[in-house]
Design an enzyme around this catalytic site. Structure first.
Site, PDB file in Angstrom:
ATOM      1  N   HIS A 114       0.832  -1.149   0.202  1.00 46.19           N
ATOM      2  CA  HIS A 114       0.174   0.186   0.137  1.00 46.19           C
ATOM      3  C   HIS A 114       0.747   1.410  -0.082  1.00 46.19           C
ATOM      4  O   HIS A 114       1.964   1.318   0.496  1.00 46.19           O
ATOM      5  CB  HIS A 114      -1.081   0.049   1.199  1.00 46.19           C
ATOM      6  CG  HIS A 114      -1.799  -1.120   1.167  1.00 46.19           C
ATOM      7  ND1 HIS A 114      -2.990  -1.029   0.616  1.00 46.19           N
ATOM      8  CD2 HIS A 114      -1.767  -2.156   1.947  1.00 46.19           C
ATOM      9  CE1 HIS A 114      -3.424  -2.323   0.961  1.00 46.19           C
ATOM     10  NE2 HIS A 114      -2.860  -2.984   1.494  1.00 46.19           N
ATOM     11  N   ALA A 159      12.976 -19.983  10.053  1.00 53.96           N
ATOM     12  CA  ALA A 159      11.637 -19.540  10.854  1.00 53.96           C
ATOM     13  C   ALA A 159      11.660 -17.982  11.154  1.00 53.96           C
ATOM     14  O   ALA A 159      12.603 -17.639  11.726  1.00 53.96           O
ATOM     15  CB  ALA A 159      11.526 -20.471  11.880  1.00 53.96           C
TER      16      ALA A 159
END
Length: 197
Positions: A114, A159
């Site tokens: 955005h 991770a």
């Protein structure tokens, strides 16, 4: 130029109010909902939905429910694709996965972003930049891949990483932001082998 054409060109486009894109996302969400409601044992029906949803699919794949995406038709997966629970692919732009890609639980691949400008953002404008993943890539749990990123083949993403830049072939990369930790070497072949007693 339609909003869909702008989306495909990487331009700012109206994601919130364009009726064509809303209809396409609704169709996609209905298919995802249907997929997520199936019993895990109904594999043939699951495969049928994914083949209907994705732009390109290999012969062998498994996507563990729940799974969500925005359009579906911008997703391409190679052979032996696997994703564990809670994978989200926001595919306003192409998201292409090579062969033998393994995705741990709670991973997100977002082509959508955005504007920083408040007025543009409040008008519902966004952009979409493609994500490309090579062959033989493993994503650890809770990895987020951001718009416009390419990840090379034979790479492991640790991770919890937030991948906001390109990652080369044959490395272990980890962190927020994700950075190359080291190359994968021949010694790594020996790490998990245990001699039988």
């Amino acid at each position: 130029m339609t909003e869909r054409e702008k989306m495909r060109e990487g331009l700012l486009y109206d994601a919130n109010y364009d009726e064509e894109l809303i209809a396409e996302r609704t169709r996609c969400k209905d298919l995802c909902f249907a997929y997520n409601q199936l019993k895990p044992s109904i594999v043939s029906e699951q495969e049928k939905i994914i083949r209907q949803l994705f732009g390109k699919v290999g012969k062998r794949f498994y996507i563990t429910a729940p799974f969500w995406c925005d359009y579906g038709y911008n997703i391409e997966i190679g052979e032996n694709f696997y994703t564990n629970h809670n994978c989200i692919i926001l595919d306003g732009a192409k998201v292409v996965f090579g062969d033998n890609v393994f995705i741990s639980p709670n991973c997100t691949f977002s082509t959508a972003g955005h504007p920083l400008d408040i007025e543009q953002r409040n008008r519902g404008l966004e952009y979409a930049y493609p994500i490309t993943v090579g062959d033989n890539v493993w994503f650890g749990a809770s990895v987020t891949v951001l718009p416009g990123v390419s990840i090379g083949s034979n790479t492991v993403i640790g991770a919890g990483s937030v991948v906001n830049r390109d990652i080369p072939d044959g490395v272990v990369a980890v962190g927020n932001p994700c950075r190359v930790l080291r190359e994968i070497t021949r010694e790594d072949k020996k790490k998990y082998w245990r001699q039988a007693i």
